[in-house]
Motif scaffolding. Sequence first.
Motif, PDB file in Angstrom:
ATOM      1  N   ALA A  10     -36.009 -32.553  57.391  1.00  0.00           N
ATOM      2  CA  ALA A  10     -34.924 -33.314  57.176  1.00  0.00           C
ATOM      3  C   ALA A  10     -33.661 -32.727  57.962  1.00  0.00           C
ATOM      4  O   ALA A  10     -32.913 -33.338  58.402  1.00  0.00           O
TER       5      ALA A  10
ATOM      6  N   SER B 137     -44.694 -31.993  55.286  1.00  0.00           N
ATOM      7  CA  SER B 137     -44.427 -33.256  54.415  1.00  0.00           C
ATOM      8  C   SER B 137     -43.031 -33.698  54.682  1.00  0.00           C
ATOM      9  O   SER B 137     -42.173 -33.206  55.221  1.00  0.00           O
ATOM     10  N   LYS B 138     -43.002 -35.158  54.446  1.00  0.00           N
ATOM     11  CA  LYS B 138     -41.754 -35.776  54.605  1.00  0.00           C
ATOM     12  C   LYS B 138     -40.465 -35.416  53.934  1.00  0.00           C
ATOM     13  O   LYS B 138     -39.537 -35.568  54.256  1.00  0.00           O
ATOM     14  N   SER B 139     -40.765 -34.682  52.836  1.00  0.00           N
ATOM     15  CA  SER B 139     -39.714 -34.159  52.156  1.00  0.00           C
ATOM     16  C   SER B 139     -39.475 -32.854  52.360  1.00  0.00           C
ATOM     17  O   SER B 139     -38.516 -32.176  51.701  1.00  0.00           O
TER      18      SER B 139
ATOM     19  N   VAL C 122     -37.587 -29.623  53.577  1.00  0.00           N
ATOM     20  CA  VAL C 122     -36.181 -29.457  53.900  1.00  0.00           C
ATOM     21  C   VAL C 122     -36.017 -29.091  55.302  1.00  0.00           C
ATOM     22  O   VAL C 122     -35.035 -29.945  56.010  1.00  0.00           O
TER      23      VAL C 122
END
Length: 285
Positions: A36, A29-31, A33
Motif C-alpha cells: 500500500a 497480499s493486497k492488504s 502495508v
Amino acid sequence: MARTISQIQDEIKTAIQARSELADLTSTSKSAVWLAMTYAIAVVVLTVESLFDLHKSEVENTLSLLKPHTQRWYREKAKLFQYGYSLITDSDLYDNSNLTDQQVEDSKIIKYCAVNEAVDESRLIIKIATASSTGDLEPIGPTELIAFKSYMNEVKDAGLTITVTNYLPDILFLDMIIFYDPLIFNGSGETLLGGTKPVEIAIDKFLRQLPFNGVLQLNLLAETLRMIEGVEIPHIVKASSCWINPSIGGYGDPVTIDVYKIPESGYFKVNDFSQIKYQAYEKSV
C-alpha cells in the motif's frame, strides 16, 4: 514523459528487493502495508512527473510563440510537409498516430529544400525539389505544389511573404576542349577499352553530388575532370546556364558563368554534351 503507476511501483519493488534489510517484505497480499505504501508513493511520483510534463509543454508553447523562426526552421518545416494529410487544428504539426512509419515517409515528398532571404524585399525564397524513382532531382507536381503552398501559409509567421521556387533544373551548357591521351581515349571521348565516356559520366556525377542550392565552381569541375585517367587538360572555353523565367513561362537565354553560379532552381542538369570537343594531347619528347 510521465510513467504509469504500475511502472513506478515496479521500480520501487525492485529497489526494495535489492535491500537485504528489507528482505522480510515478501507478502503479496493486497492488504499488505508495504505494498500500500509503494502504491501511495507511486501516485505521488506520478503527480510530480505529470506536473513536470505540463510545465514543459507550457514552456515549449510559449517559446514557439515568442521565438522568431530562422531560415533553418523553415527548411525543416518544408521537409516535414506531408502530402495528403491535414494539420492538427491551430497547430503546425501532423497527427501520425494512425499511420505507419512507411506511410509517413512516403507522404514527405519534399526531399530537397533551401531557404534564402530576398535582397530586394522582406520575403523568403523557398526552393524545393523531390526525387524521381531513379534518384534524379525534379519539381513536384502542380497539385502537390498547391498543397505545399497552403501548408507553408499555415505554418509561417504572420505577415511574412514566401515565394516558392519549384522549377525544372537549370540547364548547364559546357563548351570544352578535352586534351586526352590517345593511348586511353579516341576522338569521340570514348575509352579504347570498354567504350565508355568517362568525362560525361564524371560531369553528371559532379552535378549530382553538389549540395542542393550549392555553388557550381568551374575550377572544381575542371579539377574533377583532371583526375580521370587519360584526361591531360580539361579546358573550359565557356560555361553558361539558363533557368525557368516565370515572366515568359519557360527557359530564358543562357547567361555566361565566369567563375561560379548558384542554380536558380537549386540544381543543374546537362542535356547536351555536343559542345565538348576532344583533341589528342601531343606530349613533348
